[in-house]
Design an enzyme around this catalytic site. Structure first.
Site, short mmCIF file in Angstrom:
data_model
loop_
_atom_site.label_atom_id
_atom_site.label_comp_id
_atom_site.label_asym_id
_atom_site.label_seq_id
_atom_site.Cartn_x
_atom_site.Cartn_y
_atom_site.Cartn_z
N LYS A 22 0.97 -1.16 -0.09
CA LYS A 22 -0.06 0.04 -0.05
C LYS A 22 0.92 1.17 0.06
CE LYS A 22 -1.91 1.64 4.17
NZ LYS A 22 -1.31 2.96 4.21
N ASN A 23 1.87 1.35 0.96
CA ASN A 23 2.61 2.49 0.93
C ASN A 23 3.64 2.65 -0.09
OD1 ASN A 23 1.17 2.89 3.22
ND2 ASN A 23 2.96 2.30 4.79
N ARG A 93 -4.15 10.86 4.17
CA ARG A 93 -3.03 11.85 4.15
C ARG A 93 -2.22 11.77 3.00
NH1 ARG A 93 -0.99 13.50 8.36
NH2 ARG A 93 1.22 13.07 7.89
N CYS A 117 -3.85 12.50 13.25
CA CYS A 117 -4.46 11.32 13.11
C CYS A 117 -4.51 10.63 14.31
CB CYS A 117 -4.33 10.38 12.02
SG CYS A 117 -2.61 9.51 12.14
N ARG A 122 1.58 14.14 13.22
CA ARG A 122 1.89 13.90 12.00
C ARG A 122 2.25 15.18 11.17
NH1 ARG A 122 -0.27 8.88 10.45
NH2 ARG A 122 1.28 8.79 8.78
N PRO A 123 3.12 15.82 11.69
CA PRO A 123 3.61 17.38 11.30
C PRO A 123 4.25 16.85 9.95
CG PRO A 123 5.16 16.65 12.92
CD PRO A 123 4.18 15.50 13.05
N ILE A 124 4.24 18.01 8.92
CA ILE A 124 5.10 18.06 7.63
C ILE A 124 6.00 19.03 7.47
CG2 ILE A 124 2.87 16.81 6.56
CD1 ILE A 124 2.39 19.58 5.28
N ASP A 125 6.56 19.65 8.72
CA ASP A 125 7.61 20.54 8.36
C ASP A 125 8.66 20.19 7.65
OD1 ASP A 125 7.86 18.95 10.87
OD2 ASP A 125 9.68 19.58 11.03
N GLN A 126 9.31 18.88 7.53
CA GLN A 126 10.33 18.38 6.61
C GLN A 126 10.02 18.52 5.33
OE1 GLN A 126 13.60 17.99 8.29
NE2 GLN A 126 12.19 18.85 9.71
N ASP A 305 4.65 0.12 12.21
CA ASP A 305 3.28 -0.58 11.69
C ASP A 305 3.04 -1.89 11.90
OD1 ASP A 305 3.38 1.45 8.23
OD2 ASP A 305 2.86 1.89 10.45
N ILE A 327 8.56 5.99 16.92
CA ILE A 327 8.22 7.06 15.83
C ILE A 327 7.25 7.77 16.11
CG2 ILE A 327 7.48 6.96 13.30
CD1 ILE A 327 10.20 5.57 14.02
N ARG A 397 -8.71 0.02 4.84
CA ARG A 397 -7.66 0.96 4.12
C ARG A 397 -6.65 0.27 3.62
NH1 ARG A 397 -6.77 6.51 7.27
NH2 ARG A 397 -5.27 6.63 5.62
C1 EPZ Z 1 4.48 6.65 6.33
O1 EPZ Z 1 3.98 7.59 7.25
C2 EPZ Z 1 3.35 5.25 6.60
N1 EPZ Z 1 2.23 5.90 5.60
C3 EPZ Z 1 3.02 5.18 7.81
O2 EPZ Z 1 2.10 3.89 7.66
C4 EPZ Z 1 4.28 4.54 8.68
O3 EPZ Z 1 3.71 4.25 10.04
C5 EPZ Z 1 5.28 5.64 8.78
O4 EPZ Z 1 5.62 6.11 7.35
C6 EPZ Z 1 6.36 5.32 9.57
O5 EPZ Z 1 7.30 4.23 8.76
C7 EPZ Z 1 2.63 5.91 4.30
O6 EPZ Z 1 3.66 5.74 3.76
C8 EPZ Z 1 1.24 6.40 3.60
P1 EPZ Z 1 7.14 9.45 8.60
P2 EPZ Z 1 4.70 9.19 7.32
O7 EPZ Z 1 7.12 10.86 7.96
O8 EPZ Z 1 5.34 9.37 6.24
C9 EPZ Z 1 7.89 12.79 11.97
C10 EPZ Z 1 0.18 2.74 7.65
O9 EPZ Z 1 -0.11 2.00 8.85
N2 EPZ Z 1 7.78 13.70 11.11
O10 EPZ Z 1 8.15 8.63 8.42
O11 EPZ Z 1 3.76 10.18 7.94
C11 EPZ Z 1 6.54 12.06 12.39
O12 EPZ Z 1 5.92 12.89 13.10
C12 EPZ Z 1 0.93 4.02 7.97
O13 EPZ Z 1 0.32 2.35 6.64
C13 EPZ Z 1 8.19 15.28 11.35
O14 EPZ Z 1 8.45 15.42 12.25
O15 EPZ Z 1 5.65 8.83 8.50
C14 EPZ Z 1 6.93 10.99 12.80
O16 EPZ Z 1 7.20 11.00 14.24
C15 EPZ Z 1 0.68 4.63 9.40
N3 EPZ Z 1 8.07 16.22 10.40
C16 EPZ Z 1 8.28 10.42 12.06
O17 EPZ Z 1 8.68 11.61 11.62
C17 EPZ Z 1 7.78 15.70 9.05
O18 EPZ Z 1 7.70 16.72 8.21
C18 EPZ Z 1 8.19 9.34 10.95
O19 EPZ Z 1 7.00 10.05 10.02
C19 EPZ Z 1 7.44 14.31 8.60
C20 EPZ Z 1 7.18 13.36 9.69
#
Ligand code: EPZ
Length: 430
Positions: A22-23, A93, A117, A122-126, A305, A327, A397
């Site tokens: 999926k991802n 998302r 969620c 789930r910030p997106i600052d990066q 996950d 995480i 989902r």
């Molecule tokens: C992806 O989410 C997956 N979703 C998630 O799977 C998975 O749990 C996660 O990666 C970790 O492996 C998809 O691929 C669609 P991250 P993502 O950005 O990209 C922080 C599922 O069950 N962060 O790797 O949102 C964040 O808060 C889902 O299929 C920032 O601080 O995860 C977290 O603590 C649930 N700033 C850490 O990084 C940012 O800009 C990892 O998040 C982005 C993230």
């Protein structure tokens, strides 16, 4: 309301085909619009998230033809709208992957700011930091993210945290930027590598995906491709733990064992037998499981996950286990539900202390999110008696035909929509 009805106690035995990841699919579907030529994607999982993203692509003018459940043909040449409707972001998302794809192709895009969620803020600052480093103006106003650039210029970007989403989004924005982009501290998940391979099959120039330094040389355009998505490591891991919790014997087929190494290692550690072959892994759990410690980490560490699934297994193991979620900040919501089935778990900030119990007993419970919901299904399959699970839309989902695949392994589980259907299920399975 649709529920899963489960009669627990049967060891699950047999083979199950694992679907596309999926991802990986969400990133690849978004990236498919970056060319004006036609892209064919195979082994796409037929789950809610991918279907919603396909709708989002159609909503902006992408041409989507479903060849079959798992094959789709996409053409991005007719895209006329660079604003992704907020409804799609609310549903998934990962619609925000279209931000990186459209910015990379059209130098402009707008999507609604994704909220938090059930598993964290789930910030997106990066993501935003990466887009700005490439020269884009990124503004957030009225709940929308607007990104626009005269030109996108390659840049040296250091991710403050290892983030799958930002690594993917920035990679897409950079593939057609002028010059070289280096992403340091990049995520190494299999789905990041799958996206890079997909983009390279379209003529991109990406090196180092799967390591923490990804180098991208911008190209002028991308071209058509036919691509097959990798198998889903989390679906596979979920079925592997189904064997562990039901004392069964399950072979997951059509997998890449290397992607499952941290999951197989933990199953061995807690007393399961694990046999790997080229594209399959067999898990046999004949005796009571042992306790262990596990900490979720970015790939190749133990996946977040899979955290609810291993916690369910450790809840039935002898001794005390520790599960640390490094995480996300709120990924133990399932513990309250599992406690109602007899688990003995204490959550202290991002750590769960689990005292193994002899058995779970069936109860009426609610899925709090996608992976926790799948883990609670495993608990129901192991429990004595009947379990009903509400909010199964979360589970749908990310898991295609979940009840059917479990039934093929001997599980007594059914999707029921009314009390009458529930009673009929209970009468039938006794
Ligand atoms: C992806 O989410 C997956 N979703 C998630 O799977 C998975 O749990 C996660 O990666 C970790 O492996 C998809 O691929 C669609 P991250 P993502 O950005 O990209 C922080 C599922 O069950 N962060 O790797 O949102 C964040 O808060 C889902 O299929 C920032 O601080 O995860 C977290 O603590 C649930 N700033 C850490 O990084 C940012 O800009 C990892 O998040 C982005 C993230």
């Amino acid at each position: 309301m649709e529920q899963y009805a489960i009669k627990g106690g049967n060891p699950l035995v047999g083979e199950v085909e694992i679907g596309g990841a999926k991802n990986a699919a969400l990133a690849i579907l978004a990236a498919s619009v970056m060319t004006d030529e036609t892209v064919v994607i195979e082994n796409m999982p037929d789950v809610r998230d991918t279907n919603v993203l396909l709708q989002a692509i159609e909503s902006i003018g992408g041409i989507v033809e479903r060849i079959d459940r798992h094959t789709v043909r996409i053409n991005g040449s007719q895209i006329h709208n660079l604003v992704i409707d907020g409804d799609y972001i609310k549903k998934i998302r990962a619609s925000y992957y279209l931000l990186g794809a459209l910015l990379g192709k059209y130098k402009k895009a707008e999507v609604a700011l994704p909220g938090g969620c059930n598993i964290g803020s789930r910030p997106i600052d990066q993501h935003i930091k990466g887009f700005r480093a490439l020269g884009a103006n990124v503004n957030i106003a009225h709940g929308l993210i607007h990104a626009e650039a005269e030109r996108l210029l390659g840049s040296h970007i250091y991710m403050d945290v290892v983030t799958v989403g930002a690594t993917i989004n920035v990679m897409m924005a950079a593939v057609m930027a002028e010059g070289q982009t280096i992403i340091e501290n990049a995520a190494k998940e299999p789905h990041v590598v799958d996206l890079a391979n997909f983009l390279n099959s379209m003529g991109a120039n990406i090196k180092g995906a799967g390591t923490d330094v990804i180098r991208i040389r911008g190209v002028a355009r991308l071209h058509k491709t036919e691509y097959t998505i990798i198998p889903d490591q989390i679906e596979a891991g979920t079925f592997m733990f189904a064997a562990a919790v039901t004392k069964g014997d399950i072979t997951v087929k059509n997998v890449i064992p290397k992607h499952l190494e941290s999951i197989s290692a933990k199953l061995l550690e807690i007393g399961c037998e694990v046999e790997e072959s080229d594209d399959a892994v067999r898990v046999v759990a004949s005796k009571r499981l042992s306790h262990t410690h596990v900490k979720t980490l970015p790939y190749p560490g133990f996946p977040t996950d899979m955290q609810p699934q291993i916690a369910v297994a450790l809840g039935l193991s002898n001794g005390t286990s520790i599960v640390t979620e490094s995480i996300f900040e709120n990924r133990f919501k399932y513990v309250d539900e599992l406690t109602r089935m007899g688990a003995s778990i204490k959550v202290e900030s991002n750590t769960a202390i689990i005292d193994g119990v002899d058995r779970y007993t069936g109860a009426s419970i609610t899925a709090p999110d996608l992976r926790a919901g799948a883990a609670l299904v495993l608990a129901g399959l192991a429990a004595e008696g009947f379990t009903t699970i509400d909010e199964i839309r979360y589970i749908e989902r990310g898991y295609e035909d979940f009840p059917q695949k479990l039934q093929s392994l001997g599980a007594q589980i059914e999707l029921v929509d009314t009390d009458k259907e529930l009673q009929k299920f209970k009468l039938r399975v006794g």
